[in-house]
Design an enzyme around this catalytic site. Structure first.
Site, PDB file in Angstrom:
ATOM      1  N   GLU A  70      -5.131   9.549   9.805  1.00 34.28           N
ATOM      2  CA  GLU A  70      -3.792   9.120  10.205  1.00 34.28           C
ATOM      3  C   GLU A  70      -3.416   9.623  11.592  1.00 34.28           C
ATOM      4  OE1 GLU A  70      -2.888   7.111   8.059  1.00 34.28           O
ATOM      5  OE2 GLU A  70      -3.818   7.814   6.218  1.00 34.28           O
TER       6      GLU A  70
ATOM      7  N   GLU B 233       0.876  -1.166   0.000  1.00 35.47           N
ATOM      8  CA  GLU B 233       0.000   0.000   0.000  1.00 35.47           C
ATOM      9  C   GLU B 233       0.915   1.218   0.000  1.00 35.47           C
ATOM     10  OE1 GLU B 233      -2.493  -0.265   3.436  1.00 35.47           O
ATOM     11  OE2 GLU B 233      -3.684  -1.923   2.637  1.00 35.47           O
TER      12      GLU B 233
END
Lengths: 343, 443
Positions: free
Chosen positions: A73, A62
């Site tokens: 995040e 990824e």
């Protein structure tokens, strides 16, 4: 249907029988899927890092395309994104970078929806996702993961991915309801990203109880899944990877723990090759853990219902390697080893 | 959802359209979606269907705790100056000094009805943070407020107020440390704590149902204004124009919503900052005029107008007013501007500062710098606005005094008062020279 690999092995796992696109990462054994931020700290370094991870055992990658507002995040990846943006990473440079990476493992672009929407958009009329997907396919990207795109908003991107032959991976969370899970399963391809716990990305010392819960819930859907499952969020040691696959996942996703390695390389001014070496070793640890866990899972519970992890550890794999790593040159790594009493 | 009807004003519990035309939607991590669905359900039941007497409870608290209704006041000297009937909707007189309490109290109360134990919020200027802290203190709920480091430094009085009300203020050091970063960080917190926590978002931004929910709590501004205007028994039933400043756009939609069916021009006055140009290389927009200069994109959960570069990276916005300093805007406003119902206009920092002093000097009202933008537009365009104009005084300017002193010193603001008294004492003006106060005859 092309690229039929070891259909027997894949079939055992309830995985797609023909392995193409992202799913081929899961065709042979339990998959290790690393995440890195492209361009962190430079495009050249990322090429080396990705190749090292695949050499170490990564089955798919990824690769994050950095966005200025990464709301899903945690601090580690946010900082990696800042480094990449400061290093000049852009969507077009990202695609050029992907074109330069020479690995067999399929690459999924992980990014936020606005970048997909804006790429190649014209000043006239509403923006479209199609130019991004077309360019991604041309560059050799095989899948797309969009943390801020729930299934409810995903139909345009799903259609574009279908048109260009890309997989669209969806994330399911511990809070995902059965209805929403069903909606994701209708639209997902490649693999299902199972978020191990609530919150943002980030390495954790313990895997969450809820990982097992989530996987157990997926067991109910097993026959309709049609795609492998990979667990991410918080996995930071081979031992975690082992537990994750022992609990029934087909693969494990590791992001922040690897971005930590990159960050430390930047802080200490280490040569790219040295960081790449460390990533390669770390990849091998995760891969061994994942494969060992899959073995444990089968031994302990033939139905893959080993949600608490098999108590009988395989001495050759996961845990000892994790411990060995802890004694290595990078003591800051929060490898769980045998210290945590989690599932 | 037929185009002939106005889905936004529909009341009752059908399926709610998450969009306003092309704008809006729900672009958030999957982990948040169940909470957002739960919120939509609560919005439908308590706000739209008034279950358990929620709306009565809300209105009673707005009255007793908040001090509603706020007055609609004729601004005598401005009316004379512009030869236009100028009315001020005095949201600065709402408890806390800004319109923000309407939304903060509504959402905190809704969270309590939903059984949530903890409130988180983001704040830019600190107005939403203080309103949320007050509301939570009033209702007895735990409250944590994320605030950019830059904003903490330039909005100290509001930080003190939040702390005084028992809230925890959590600094956000990412990026430039303003509202954009604070929202992102609050969303991250919510992604982890979603099961027992409600995110009291501060404007008509974010994923559906927030833009509707916040608008409905703020709509009381326009509802009162409309009624108050008619009660004055003047010639026309409605004003010719309503002006409000627009950052995220909650005071804007609050003031406009009730007037949407009427023949009233609606002006959203954005912060033009220092210039309307975007510096792509630097990733900076020296303004916050997303309606006027932004392009369609997805930010903080909604498709809207966004200040962004060609790749889709969100750029840093700027405004002398912290409360307008945001790279996005509410999706409903984006839609209404696109359909032509609302006019998006902008004024720059200098004009806003000048307007701040003018209103302070001529009407005895010290406006928030956000609000001052609307008055700056009035100054320049009063002859285009018709005979009767309402301006939403979204907040009071006490929080901005420090900024205004500094900014006024750094620029040649013609109507600024003489501040030399400070220079004589401790040089707080940073060596800046101040021009003579010109009273109100400065143009």
């Amino acid at each position: 249907m092309t690229a039929v690999t070891d259909a027997g092995a894949a079939g055992d796992e309830g995985v797609a029988e023909t392995a193409r696109g992202m799913a081929r990462a899961f065709a042979e054994d339990a998959a290790f899927v690393p995440y890195l931020v492209a361009g962190d700290p430079s495009a050249e370094a990322t090429v080396e890092y990705v190749e090292a991870l695949v050499e170490g055992g990564a089955d798919a990658v990824e690769l994050g395309l950095p966005f200025s507002e990464p709301i899903a995040e945690g601090a580690t990846i946010q900082e990696g994104i800042v480094r990449a943006l400061e290093g000049g990473m852009t969507p077009e440079r990202y695609f050029e970078l992907v074109e330069r990476i020479d690995v067999d493992a399929p690459i999924a672009a992980m990014t936020y929806y606005n970048l997909i929407l804006q790429h190649g958009s014209r000043s006239e009329g509403p923006p479209s996702v199609e130019p991004f997907v077309a360019r991604a396919a041309e560059a050799g990207v095989e899948g797309v993961i969009v943390p801020d795109l729930p299934v409810d908003e995903a139909d345009p991107l799903r259609a574009a991915c279908d048109e260009y032959g890309l997989d669209l991976v969806f994330i399911v969370a511990p809070t995902t309801t059965d209805e929403r899970l069903a909606a994701a399963l209708e639209r997902v391809s490649g693999y299902l990203y199972v978020q191990a716990r609530l919150g943002t990305t980030g390495a954790r010392e313990e895997t969450s109880d809820r990982t097992a819960e989530s996987l157990a819930r997926l067991e109910d859907h097993d026959r309709e899944l049609g795609v492998p499952t990979a667990v991410g969020f918080g996995v930071s040691a081979g031992e975690h990877a082992r537990r994750v696959t022992a609990a029934g996942a087909d693969g494990v996703i590791v992001g922040s723990a690897l971005v930590d390695v990159v960050a430390e390389g930047v802080e200490r001014g280490r040569p790219t090759a040295a960081v790449a070496d460390e990533l390669r070793e770390y990849a091998a640890e995760f891969k061994r853990g994942a494969v060992a866990g899959a073995g444990d899972g089968k031994a302990g519970a033939p139905d893959g219902n080993g949600e608490t992890g098999a108590p009988d550890r395989d001495g050759e794999t996961g845990a000892p390697d994790g411990d060995a790593r802890q004694d290595g040159p990078e003591p800051r790594l929060r490898t769980g080893g045998g210290t945590d009493g989690g599932p | 959802m037929s185009t002939g009807r106005d889905p936004e004003t529909t009341r009752g519990s059908g399926d709610l359209d998450p969009r306003f035309g092309r704008y809006g939607g729900q672009y958030v991590p999957e982990a948040l979606m169940p909470a957002i669905e739960e919120l939509e359900d609560a919005y439908r039941r308590y706000v739209l269907d008034d279950e358990d007497g929620f709306m009565d409870d809300f209105r009673a608290r707005l009255r007793d705790f908040g001090g509603r209704p706020t007055p609609l006041q004729r601004a005598d000297r401005l009316s004379e100056r512009y030869d236009t009937e100028v009315y001020l909707k005095r949201e600065d007189l709402l408890h806390g000094g800004a319109h923000k309490l309407n939304n903060a109290l509504g959402q905190a109360l809704l969270a309590q009805y939903m059984g949530k134990e903890r409130i988180i919020a983001e704040t830019g200027a600190g107005q939403h943070g203080t309103a949320t802290a007050m509301a939570c203190s009033h209702l007895g709920i735990d409250c944590e407020v994320y605030m950019g480091r830059t904003d903490i430094n330039r909005q100290r009085p509001n930080v003190f107020r939040m702390l005084a009300n028992g809230a925890e203020v959590k600094p956000v050091d990412v990026g430039r440390g303003t509202l954009k970063e604070a929202i992102s960080q609050t969303m991250r917190d919510w992604a982890e704590t979603v099961e027992d926590t409600h995110y009291v978002i501060g404007s008509i931004v974010g994923p559906h149902p927030f833009p509707r929910l916040v608008r409905d709590f703020q709509a009381i501004i326009g509802e009162e204004t409309r009624r108050q205007f008619r009660d004055r028994e003047r010639v026309g039933d409605s004003p010719d124009a309503v002006l409000a400043c627009a950052g995220g756009g909650s005071n804007t939609m609050g003031a406009f919503h009730a007037f949407r069916p009427d023949d009233v021009d609606l002006y959203a006055v954005e912060a033009g900052g220092s210039t309307l140009a975007v510096d792509e290389a630097a990733g900076v927009a020296p303004n916050s005029a997303s309606l006027s200069t932004g392009s369609e994109g997805v930010l903080h959960g909604a498709r809207t107008r966004v200040l962004q570069d060609g790749d889709g990276q969100v750029v840093e916005s700027h405004s002398v007013s912290a409360g307008l300093d945001y790279a996005g805007v509410g999706p409903e406003l984006a839609h209404l501007v696109e359909t032509g119902r609302v006019r998006a206009v902008s004024v720059d920092d200098d004009a806003a500062l000048e307007a701040f002093h003018r209103l302070s000097q001529t009407e005895g009202v010290i406006p928030a710098l956000e609000t001052a933008h609307a008055f700056a537009y009035l100054e320049r365009h009063h002859d285009e606005l018709g005979e009767e104009v309402v301006i939403n005084v979204s907040g009071r300017g006490d929080k901005d005094l420090e900024t205004v002193l500094e900014e006024t010193a750094a620029r040649d603001v013609e109507n600024a008062p003489d501040m030399s008294v400070f220079e004589a004492t401790d040089g707080v003006m940073g060596g800046g020279h101040l021009k003579d106060a010109g009273g109100d005859g400065s143009d």
